[in-house]
Design a protein around this motif. Structure first.
Motif, PDB file in Angstrom:
ATOM      1  N   ALA A 252    -105.411  37.622  94.037  1.00  0.00           N
ATOM      2  CA  ALA A 252    -104.329  38.246  93.272  1.00  0.00           C
ATOM      3  C   ALA A 252    -103.621  37.227  92.395  1.00  0.00           C
ATOM      4  CB  ALA A 252    -103.329  38.902  94.226  1.00  0.00           C
ATOM      5  N   ALA A 253    -103.522  36.002  92.882  1.00  0.00           N
ATOM      6  CA  ALA A 253    -102.815  34.972  92.118  1.00  0.00           C
ATOM      7  C   ALA A 253    -103.585  34.541  90.866  1.00  0.00           C
ATOM      8  CB  ALA A 253    -102.564  33.755  93.014  1.00  0.00           C
ATOM      9  N   TRP A 254    -104.898  34.802  90.818  1.00  0.00           N
ATOM     10  CA  TRP A 254    -105.713  34.343  89.694  1.00  0.00           C
ATOM     11  C   TRP A 254    -106.318  35.482  88.888  1.00  0.00           C
ATOM     12  CZ3 TRP A 254    -105.782  29.459  88.099  1.00  0.00           C
ATOM     13  CH2 TRP A 254    -105.335  28.463  88.993  1.00  0.00           C
ATOM     14  N   LEU A 255    -105.996  36.706  89.229  1.00  0.00           N
ATOM     15  CA  LEU A 255    -106.648  37.846  88.592  1.00  0.00           C
ATOM     16  C   LEU A 255    -106.398  37.899  87.090  1.00  0.00           C
ATOM     17  CD1 LEU A 255    -108.350  40.367  89.017  1.00  0.00           C
ATOM     18  CD2 LEU A 255    -106.281  41.614  89.633  1.00  0.00           C
ATOM     19  N   ALA A 256    -105.260  37.428  86.628  1.00  0.00           N
ATOM     20  CA  ALA A 256    -104.935  37.474  85.202  1.00  0.00           C
ATOM     21  C   ALA A 256    -105.282  36.187  84.468  1.00  0.00           C
ATOM     22  CB  ALA A 256    -103.441  37.761  85.020  1.00  0.00           C
ATOM     23  N   ASP A 257    -105.926  35.250  85.157  1.00  0.00           N
ATOM     24  CA  ASP A 257    -106.285  33.992  84.515  1.00  0.00           C
ATOM     25  C   ASP A 257    -107.511  34.191  83.627  1.00  0.00           C
ATOM     26  OD1 ASP A 257    -105.913  30.872  84.660  1.00  0.00           O
ATOM     27  OD2 ASP A 257    -108.068  31.255  84.795  1.00  0.00           O
ATOM     28  N   PRO A 258    -107.483  33.719  82.376  1.00  0.00           N
ATOM     29  CA  PRO A 258    -108.619  33.952  81.464  1.00  0.00           C
ATOM     30  C   PRO A 258    -109.940  33.403  81.980  1.00  0.00           C
ATOM     31  CG  PRO A 258    -106.701  33.185  80.238  1.00  0.00           C
ATOM     32  CD  PRO A 258    -106.365  33.041  81.693  1.00  0.00           C
ATOM     33  N   GLU A 259    -109.907  32.283  82.698  1.00  0.00           N
ATOM     34  CA  GLU A 259    -111.151  31.676  83.165  1.00  0.00           C
ATOM     35  C   GLU A 259    -111.555  32.152  84.551  1.00  0.00           C
ATOM     36  OE1 GLU A 259    -111.793  27.369  81.604  1.00  0.00           O
ATOM     37  OE2 GLU A 259    -109.661  27.525  82.121  1.00  0.00           O
ATOM     38  N   CYS A 260    -110.595  32.366  85.409  1.00  0.00           N
ATOM     39  CA  CYS A 260    -110.909  32.686  86.804  1.00  0.00           C
ATOM     40  C   CYS A 260    -110.672  34.149  87.158  1.00  0.00           C
ATOM     41  CB  CYS A 260    -110.090  31.793  87.745  1.00  0.00           C
ATOM     42  SG  CYS A 260    -110.456  30.038  87.542  1.00  0.00           S
ATOM     43  N   GLY A 261    -110.140  34.932  86.221  1.00  0.00           N
ATOM     44  CA  GLY A 261    -109.869  36.332  86.513  1.00  0.00           C
ATOM     45  C   GLY A 261    -111.103  37.114  86.944  1.00  0.00           C
ATOM     46  N   PRO A 262    -112.253  36.994  86.235  1.00  0.00           N
ATOM     47  CA  PRO A 262    -113.444  37.728  86.678  1.00  0.00           C
ATOM     48  C   PRO A 262    -113.889  37.350  88.089  1.00  0.00           C
ATOM     49  CG  PRO A 262    -113.693  37.037  84.400  1.00  0.00           C
ATOM     50  CD  PRO A 262    -112.443  36.371  84.906  1.00  0.00           C
ATOM     51  N   GLY A 263    -113.825  36.058  88.427  1.00  0.00           N
ATOM     52  CA  GLY A 263    -114.187  35.653  89.775  1.00  0.00           C
ATOM     53  C   GLY A 263    -113.229  36.210  90.804  1.00  0.00           C
TER      54      GLY A 263
END
Length: 532
Positions: A252-263
């Protein structure tokens, strides 16, 4: 062939007081069958060069050679004797618990030049080796050492915990090798191969989806300490493969990150809990609705930062992240989530539309009769908070499948550039069957090619239809028809009359401009000739 007088000379020489002459005699006897007793006696010689020659000689005696003396020589104080003994056992094709135990002892033998032989043998027979003996080998510069070692590690249930620890604490090259293994979580798990029987394969998947607690702990610890986006995505992928429910909060903490969101979305899909599905659904429907989530949940406490980063992204980034979340939602959600995905097939953003196509494919993959559906129901009974998927014959599932088949085939004919995406989704939707005849007659070649693959998948293609497509104008259609005919010929599934009808078409295929059509038809012709 060794002459009789030479054998007599060698037999006299093995009694010499000179170790070099005894060793030369043992080597000479290695080329003469029928001297197992003499070579076995020399295996206990006080001179290491003689013992090494005896091991070499026993390796040349074939089935008559005793395994016991060679196993004992694998622990000889002299490295050259150990090498010759290992090579002899491998040459003889020796197997069994004694050989396995001897080879396991040699895994850490840094003086053994034939250690790759040992590692390959252990890997070939799936012999478990203790973790402590394998981990140091991952730092070896020789790929013939570290390559088999990492695959031997994967035989152990705790393998991914070891790899995760090395990602977090290992030197650069070891970390890279560990990341490579975590990026392929299924590789090397016993029973995952295509030749495994269904029960063994199901047990392998259960091991993957229900890992040892240490695996989960190590992956989460490595993720928390990770600073590189690529490595973080690899760890998210490993958490997804192991279906770790505890991955919800960090994802949840990385879901909106451009690089790590898909992972992160993939990890949420793997977790599959009600909280993970709800988080994906709110992300898919947009940030405005996301703020209405249950603030008391751990994931939603982390969601404030997620929301800020999502709003700060560009329009393209938002669409790509939403597309990844849509795909993940299909892999984890139920019928209501699939209905939401169905509605996104007309989204104005291409990444979201393609995510919806993939999401529907992921949803229906759980209901296509493969073992996956049964495994998901098994897991739902073990993991608290995991929704139970509906049965495959649920009327709501089948009605959605019918509507999805219609929409996806229309999308296929309108957007041929993304035919592969539609193909992959329709692969799991048998309701596409009645729509295939029209697609097989479509003027666009890629549409016909996709329809051919689906018709073969669902048993809707007969001999005459396939024969007609062998002369199709589009190369991909001819490739598909030629490959299927090759498989049918190899399986001897054609009647004599069908073979006679097929042969001139195969002969014409030798002049086809497409390399693959020529190759497939040539192989089919050769097989027909051999059979005839």
């Amino acid at each position: 062939m060794v002459a009789g007088h030479q054998v007599a000379f060698f037999l006299r020489e093995i009694g010499s007081a000179d170790p070099a002459r005894r060793a030369a005699a043992a080597k000479g006897l290695s080329r003469a069958p029928g001297h197992v007793a003499e070579l076995t006696a020399l295996a206990g010689d006080p001179a290491p060069q003689v013992r090494a020659a005896a091991a070499l000689g026993l390796g040349g005696q074939g089935e008559a050679a005793p395994i016991g003396p060679l196993v004992a020589l694998c622990s000889d104080p002299d490295a050259e004797v150990r090498r010759r003994a290992v090579n002899a056992l491998d040459r003889l094709g020796a197997t069994g618990p004694a050989v396995a135990a001897a080879f396991v002892q040699r895994v850490g033998d840094g003086e053994l030049r034939s250690r790759p032989v040992v590692l390959d043998w252990l890997l070939r027979f799936g012999v478990p080796v203790p973790t402590g003996a394998l981990v140091p080998l991952l730092a070896d510069p020789d790929p013939l050492i570290w390559g088999p070692a990492r695959l031997l590690l994967r035989l152990l249930p705790e393998a991914d915990a070891v790899f995760a620890d090395l990602v977090r604490t290992g030197p650069d090259e070891v970390r890279r090798r560990a990341l490579h293994m975590l990026a392929r979580p299924q590789a090397g798990i016993p029973g995952m191969g295509p030749d495994a029987d269904p029960e063994t394969r199901e047990a392998a998947w259960r091991r993957l989806w229900d890992p040892e607690p240490r695996v989960t702990e190590a992956l989460l610890a490595a993720l928390e300490a990770e600073t590189e986006p690529h490595a973080r995505n690899v760890l998210f992928g490993a958490l997804a493969a192991h279906r770790v429910p505890e991955a919800v909060a960090p994802a949840a903490a990385w879901l909106a990150d451009p690089e790590c969101g898909p992972g992160a979305a993939e990890a949420l899909a793997g977790a599959g809990t009600a909280e993970a599905v709800d988080l994906l659904r709110r992300f898919v429907t947009g940030p405005g609705r996301q703020e209405t989530g249950p603030r008391g949940a751990t994931a939603w406490e982390l969601g404030a930062d997620l929301l800020r980063r999502f709003l700060a992204g560009t329009g393209r980034q938002e669409a790509e992240l939403r597309g990844a979340a849509v795909r993940a939602l299909g892999a984890a959600g139920g019928v209501p989530e699939a209905e939401l995905i169905f509605g996104l097939l007309d989204d104005p953003a291409e990444p979201v539309r393609l995510g919806a196509v993939a999401g529907l494919g992921a949803f229906f993959q759980r209901f296509d009769g493969s073992p996956r559906g049964g495994l998901e129901r098994w897991r739902a009974g073990r993991v608290p908070g995991l929704p139970l998927p509906p049965p495959a014959d649920d009327p709501a599932v089948r009605e959605l499948a019918r509507r999805s088949a219609e929409r996806l085939t229309r999308l296929l004919t309108r957007d041929v550039e993304h035919a592969d995406a539609c193909h992959n989704a329709l692969w799991h939707i048998p309701e596409v069957r009645p729509l295939l005849p029209a697609l097989l007659g479509h003027p666009e070649g890629r549409v016909r090619s996709t329809a051919l693959h689906l018709a073969e998948r669902f048993g809707e293609m007969d001999f005459a239809g396939r024969l007609r497509l062998l002369d199709d104008a589009h190369h991909a259609v001819r490739q598909g028809a030629a490959l299927k005919f090759l498989l049918l010929v190899e399986q001897e599934s054609l009647t004599s009359a069908e073979q006679d009808t097929l042969r001139p078409h195969l002969e014409r295929g030798q002049d086809d401009p497409d390399h693959y059509v020529r190759t497939f038809t040539a192989k089919a012709l050769a097989h027909l000739d051999r059979a005839g």
